[in-house]
Design a protein around this motif. Structure first.
Motif, mmCIF file in Angstrom:
data_model
loop_
_atom_site.group_PDB
_atom_site.id
_atom_site.type_symbol
_atom_site.label_atom_id
_atom_site.label_comp_id
_atom_site.label_asym_id
_atom_site.label_seq_id
_atom_site.Cartn_x
_atom_site.Cartn_y
_atom_site.Cartn_z
ATOM 1 N N TYR A 167 -1.725 -1.926 2.288
ATOM 2 C CA TYR A 167 -0.484 -2.301 2.953
ATOM 3 C C TYR A 167 -0.501 -1.987 4.452
ATOM 4 O O TYR A 167 0.515 -1.729 5.056
ATOM 5 C CB TYR A 167 0.710 -1.662 2.235
ATOM 6 N N SER A 216 1.445 -7.958 -3.566
ATOM 7 C CA SER A 216 0.812 -6.918 -4.376
ATOM 8 C C SER A 216 -0.149 -7.546 -5.391
ATOM 9 O O SER A 216 -1.256 -7.067 -5.598
ATOM 10 C CB SER A 216 1.883 -6.100 -5.097
ATOM 11 N N LEU A 226 1.982 3.885 -8.448
ATOM 12 C CA LEU A 226 2.782 5.010 -7.970
ATOM 13 C C LEU A 226 3.478 5.742 -9.111
ATOM 14 O O LEU A 226 3.590 6.973 -9.079
ATOM 15 C CB LEU A 226 3.826 4.532 -6.949
#
Ligand code: ADP
Length: 268
Positions: A167, A216, A226
């Motif tokens: 990212y 993503s 996560l």
């Protein structure tokens, strides 16, 4: 609220009163909704690669594609989508083991600095391919001892480092630091990438949550990294936090309890 009535009668069967029970089912309802959302998400995530696989295999089976190069191209897409399903199922199985406390941890005194160094080495090439600089601030000659399952914590570090790389734009920079704070070891991984909008920030540890699903997905993410990382860190009595500013970058802080002092290892 769920409402329930019960009548009170006397010996002759005459009604003499009513008892009414009001039960707050908000929590239960929330849990049921979460379960339904989860099943819907899993189905959707599995269905997407399956649809792609099916359309390509059907095309190939129809015999209309004669070009060798194109056939190879189609097959590599099928292969990538199968890999994706594999990753997803692997993540789901791990989540389920974590939920049921069935993940086996082999916790040992370990030097967090050498684990961090080796995790950084593993992602170096990916960062290099994006011209990104992995800036290691920590003193790599020091030892910070923690009691951890090395594979588990390595998985967390790799996940956070890969996210930072994924990212962050080409040419970006990722600062990596590790130090002691009181009874904790702290690791900070901060990127100057795309960041996360403030309104989405509280949701990033939710299963399947992604700020930008398509992005993503294109990067091979499952949206589970996560939440898995958080559970692993919590299984080590630690804590993981994420701060972010859209367009500026993201900072992830992981805290893990220091190993109890045996000899002089944690006071040097
Ligand atoms: P994914 O497999 O999609 O990367 P994660 O659970 O690891 O799933 O992360 C959830 C979402 O949080 C990501 O889809 C992304 O939108 C956001 N995110 C995580 N790390 C970063 C980061 N370093 N910078 C910006 N966004 C991030």
């Amino acid at each position: 609220f769920a409402v329930r009535y019960d009548r009170f009668k006397d010996e002759s069967g005459q009604d003499i009163g009513i008892i009414m029970i009001l039960q707050d089912i908000t929590e239960r309802q929330k849990l049921e909704n979460m379960q339904m959302d989860f099943v819907a998400n899993v189905s959707h995530e599995l269905k997407t690669p399956l649809t792609t696989i099916k359309s390509y295999t059907e095309t190939l089976l129809s015999g209309d594609v004669e070009d060798k190069e194109l056939t190879r191209n189609f097959l590599s897409i099928v292969d990538a989508e199968a890999d994706r399903m594999n990753r997803l199922v692997k993540d789901l199985l791990q989540l389920s083991r974590l939920d049921y406390k069935q993940e086996k941890w082999y916790k040992k005194d370990s030097n967090l600095i050498s684990l961090l160094k080796s995790a950084v080495t593993k992602v170096e090439l990916t960062a290099k391919n994006k011209n990104q600089h992995l800036n290691c601030i920590f003193d790599d000659s020091q030892r910070i001892m923690v009691v951890i399952d090395k594979d588990g914590i390595e998985q967390v570090l790799l996940n956070i480092l890969s996210n930072a790389i994924k990212y962050t734009q080409e040419g970006g920079r990722i600062d990596i630091d590790a130090f002691r704070v009181g009874k904790y070891a702290r690791i900070i991984i901060a990127d100057n990438g795309i960041g996360i909008p403030e309104k989405e920030l509280s949701r990033v540890f939710e299963r399947f949550f992604r700020v930008d699903r398509a992005r993503s997905r294109a990067m091979g993410g499952t949206g589970l990294g996560l939440s898995i990382s958080k559970q692993i860190v919590e299984d080590h009595n630690g804590n993981i936090e994420l701060e972010s500013k859209e367009g500026k970058g993201t900072k992830v802080t992981i805290s893990l309890p220091l190993a109890p002092i045996r000899g002089r290892q944690n006071i040097e």
